[in-house]
Design a protein around this motif. Structure first.
Motif, short mmCIF file in Angstrom:
data_model
loop_
_atom_site.label_atom_id
_atom_site.label_comp_id
_atom_site.label_asym_id
_atom_site.label_seq_id
_atom_site.Cartn_x
_atom_site.Cartn_y
_atom_site.Cartn_z
N SER A 159 0.94 -1.00 0.29
CA SER A 159 0.25 -0.40 0.09
C SER A 159 1.11 1.19 -0.32
CB SER A 159 -0.78 0.24 1.54
OG SER A 159 -0.01 0.00 2.47
N GLY A 160 0.39 2.47 -0.38
CA GLY A 160 0.86 3.33 -0.07
C GLY A 160 0.62 4.26 -1.44
N SER A 161 0.91 5.71 -1.34
CA SER A 161 0.20 6.32 -2.39
C SER A 161 1.27 6.71 -3.80
CB SER A 161 0.16 8.18 -2.04
OG SER A 161 1.87 8.48 -1.53
N GLU A 162 2.63 6.01 -3.42
CA GLU A 162 3.21 5.88 -5.23
C GLU A 162 2.39 4.68 -5.96
OE1 GLU A 162 5.36 7.71 -6.33
OE2 GLU A 162 5.13 9.11 -4.71
N GLY A 163 1.44 3.94 -4.87
CA GLY A 163 0.82 2.58 -6.33
C GLY A 163 1.50 1.49 -5.60
N ASN A 164 0.69 0.68 -5.86
CA ASN A 164 0.98 -0.80 -5.74
C ASN A 164 2.35 -1.52 -5.75
OD1 ASN A 164 -1.09 -0.71 -3.72
ND2 ASN A 164 -2.32 -1.95 -5.09
N GLY A 165 3.15 -1.20 -7.17
CA GLY A 165 4.33 -0.94 -7.23
C GLY A 165 5.51 -1.01 -6.62
N HIS A 166 5.04 -0.18 -5.66
CA HIS A 166 6.21 0.31 -5.12
C HIS A 166 5.70 -0.16 -3.23
CE1 HIS A 166 6.87 2.13 -8.69
NE2 HIS A 166 8.26 1.72 -8.11
N ASN A 167 6.31 -1.94 -2.76
CA ASN A 167 6.27 -1.85 -1.35
C ASN A 167 6.98 -1.92 -0.91
OD1 ASN A 167 8.52 -3.67 -2.60
ND2 ASN A 167 8.56 -4.18 -0.70
N HIS A 168 7.12 -1.20 0.66
CA HIS A 168 8.05 -1.11 1.30
C HIS A 168 7.87 -1.98 2.80
CE1 HIS A 168 4.58 1.97 3.57
NE2 HIS A 168 4.29 1.72 2.25
N LEU A 169 8.92 -1.47 2.85
CA LEU A 169 9.09 -2.23 4.32
C LEU A 169 9.73 -1.18 5.76
CD1 LEU A 169 10.02 -5.19 6.65
CD2 LEU A 169 12.30 -5.74 5.25
N ASN A 170 8.79 -1.46 7.01
CA ASN A 170 9.78 -1.01 8.10
C ASN A 170 9.72 -1.99 9.05
OD1 ASN A 170 7.07 0.52 10.18
ND2 ASN A 170 6.48 0.62 7.74
N PHE A 171 10.99 -1.60 10.21
CA PHE A 171 9.97 -1.97 11.29
C PHE A 171 10.24 -0.72 12.61
CE2 PHE A 171 11.85 -5.93 9.56
CZ PHE A 171 12.33 -6.86 10.53
N ARG A 172 9.41 -1.33 13.58
CA ARG A 172 9.39 -0.27 14.51
C ARG A 172 9.49 -0.98 16.19
NH1 ARG A 172 4.15 2.55 13.80
NH2 ARG A 172 5.36 2.34 10.83
N VAL A 173 9.99 0.14 16.75
CA VAL A 173 10.15 -1.01 18.68
C VAL A 173 8.99 0.41 19.07
CG1 VAL A 173 11.28 -0.09 20.47
CG2 VAL A 173 12.30 -1.32 18.29
N TRP A 174 8.55 -0.29 20.47
CA TRP A 174 7.97 0.71 20.81
C TRP A 174 8.56 0.99 21.97
CZ3 TRP A 174 4.18 1.76 17.76
CH2 TRP A 174 3.76 0.44 16.39
N ILE A 205 8.07 6.12 19.97
CA ILE A 205 8.20 5.09 18.38
C ILE A 205 9.62 5.40 18.14
CG2 ILE A 205 6.43 4.34 16.52
CD1 ILE A 205 4.05 5.38 18.10
N LEU A 206 9.72 4.07 17.69
CA LEU A 206 10.93 4.01 16.80
C LEU A 206 10.70 3.46 14.91
CD1 LEU A 206 12.11 4.46 19.85
CD2 LEU A 206 14.71 5.23 17.89
N VAL A 207 10.30 4.35 13.92
CA VAL A 207 10.60 3.44 12.89
C VAL A 207 11.04 3.36 12.22
CG1 VAL A 207 8.79 3.23 11.41
CG2 VAL A 207 8.47 4.20 13.12
N TRP A 208 11.94 2.56 11.39
CA TRP A 208 13.43 2.10 10.60
C TRP A 208 12.53 1.77 8.84
CZ3 TRP A 208 13.62 1.19 15.52
CH2 TRP A 208 14.67 1.42 16.27
N PHE A 209 12.76 2.88 8.38
CA PHE A 209 12.30 2.43 6.63
C PHE A 209 13.96 1.46 6.38
CE2 PHE A 209 13.05 3.31 2.26
CZ PHE A 209 11.81 2.93 1.71
N MET A 210 13.43 -0.03 5.75
CA MET A 210 14.57 -0.62 4.52
C MET A 210 14.12 -0.71 3.35
SD MET A 210 15.88 -2.59 7.85
CE MET A 210 14.41 -2.99 9.19
#
Length: 444
Positions: free
Chosen positions: A304-319, A329-334
């Motif tokens: 999902s995302g506004s760039e369209g379904n062709g561009h997936n993304h992965l994020n890891f997060r710590v609470w 909240i800490l969020v890493w984009f990988m």
């Protein structure tokens, strides 16, 4: 918590209930600090955040500040971020590169290996007897990594990280080890403070796709996600050991519209080299991976995302808990190192618009988490007796959903993501940790 309350809570969990008073209780929070965050493996960062000798980041392991840095030999070490002289926080920057770290209080200086290498006025004030070798930075007792993810544990007797992760490694291999070169962190972690309890945020990601169509209604209206109210239910919820779990969300047909989450076709041979046939099968079908490693690491890999379904993304997060009713909240984009730059850039934009600090979906969630805290702090909700039936409901799939023995991945897989199997597993494991000593006393 006394023995009578422990017995009562155990019975409630067996029935698919969770006592609401335990969500924000200050005494429970103190137990969590001692029995959970001081004993389990906590995510610190990714190896790509410290690429060169001298690179460092500062993080928190619950309430303990830590300094992660790479030495001249290319080794990554993690120390308590506290000067050995008076205990001052040594490094105050979030990240950077230094040849050595000097304490701002009295000027003691430490090497990239954590050794004390400089003392202001040295022998003139401390004499000859003080051995600098005795006063280096204190290393975190256990530091281990998996697929570039670096974890720490304050318990020197803790089981190895790979044993603790267990079958989650199989799914991490898909998300983190599928392409040549592995993953890299883009930018720096987003950080913000929210009114929430860490248990409920961890559960929200690891165990609760059921909230998607209601909480994230704006995403449906913007056509970022399908209108089908069962959209996030298709696929499997997989229960793993030690309170871990993952939702493998597909479509109603059991397959994603875009193979390998829309990754470029020239990447597919890498996936076939690096993954087993069963891993390829799961990855080729999945729309979203969303889950968590107990206690407070969550992840989502989504199309999902506004760039369209062709561009997936992965994020890891710590609470990171700041109290029974507040978290950082800490969020890493990988992203895969092997991907083209333009693909990475569009994926990052999609992440910012959805799961970044100001993202649409992120704002939806934080509102509900605050409301849980607000509703759980009053006298009635905090009553420990049975007077008000103060339990919250975890009955989805309790007695009407059987495991799918044909699922190709490890763990106990249930053929719907609208179920509370992971949540119940998390709460049982949580209870076993905070009451371990009490249970031992009962046996005696």
């Amino acid at each position: 918590m006394n023995a009578k309350e422990l017995k009562q809570v155990k019975e409630q969990l067996k029935e698919g209930h969770f006592p609401q008073w335990m969500v924000t209780d200050p005494d429970i929070y103190k137990l969590e600090q001692d029995k959970i965050f001081a004993k389990t493996w906590l995510f610190i960062g990714h190896e790509s955040e410290v690429k060169e000798p001298g690179d460092y980041v500062t993080r928190m392991m619950a309430e303990d500040p830590v300094l992660m840095m790479k030495n001249k030999q290319g080794e990554i070490n993690v120390f308590l971020n506290s000067c050995s002289h008076r205990g001052t926080r040594l490094c105050t920057e979030d990240y950077g590169n230094k040849k050595a770290h000097t304490c701002p209080y009295h000027g003691w200086t430490y090497s990239l290996d954590g050794d004390l290498i400089g003392v202001v006025a040295g022998n003139k004030v401390f004499g000859e007897k003080m051995d600098k070798g005795d006063w280096g930075l204190r290393p975190i007792p256990r530091v281990e990594s998996y697929q570039g993810m670096i974890f720490g544990n304050l318990d020197p007797e803790a089981e190895p990280l790979e044993d603790y992760l267990g079958n989650m490694k199989w799914y991490f291999d898909i998300m983190l080890g599928r392409s040549d070169g592995g993953m890299e962190v883009w930018g720096v972690p987003h950080r913000w403070v929210a009114k929430a309890n860490w248990k409920m945020t961890s559960e929200n990601f690891a165990a609760d796709p059921y909230h998607v169509q209601t909480t994230h209604r704006s995403a449906v209206e913007l056509e970022l996600t399908p209108k089908d109210p069962m959209y996030a239910s298709y696929g499997h919820q997989v229960v793993l050991d030690n309170g871990h779990g993952i939702n493998v969300i597909t479509s109603e047909t059991g397959r994603s519209r875009l193979k390998y989450q829309g990754m470029p076709e020239d990447m597919w041979p890498m996936f076939e080299r690096n993954l087993t046939e069963n891993q390829q099968e799961v990855f080729s079908r999945v729309t979203n991976f969303v889950g968590g490693v107990f206690p407070n690491l969550s992840f989502i890999s989504t199309q999902s995302g506004s760039e369209g379904n062709g561009h997936n993304h992965l994020n890891f997060r710590v609470w990171r808990p700041l109290g029974p009713d507040k978290i950082e909240i800490l969020v890493w984009f990988m992203i895969d190192k092997a991907l083209p730059y333009e693909f990475k850039k569009k994926s990052y934009r999609g992440f910012l618009n959805t799961f970044g600090a100001a993202g649409t979906l992120e704002q939806d969630d934080t509102e509900n988490w605050a409301r849980i805290v607000e509703a759980s702090q009053g006298k009635m909700a905090r009553d420990r007796s049975l007077n008000y039936n103060n339990v919250i409901n975890y009955l989805m799939g309790f007695d009407n959903l059987e495991p799918d023995k044909e699922f190709p991945g490890p763990g106990t897989a249930y053929p719907s993501c609208y179920t509370d199997h992971i949540a119940r597993s998390m709460h049982r494991y949580w209870l076993s940790l905070i009451t371990a000593d009490m249970e031992e006393e009962e046996k005696v």
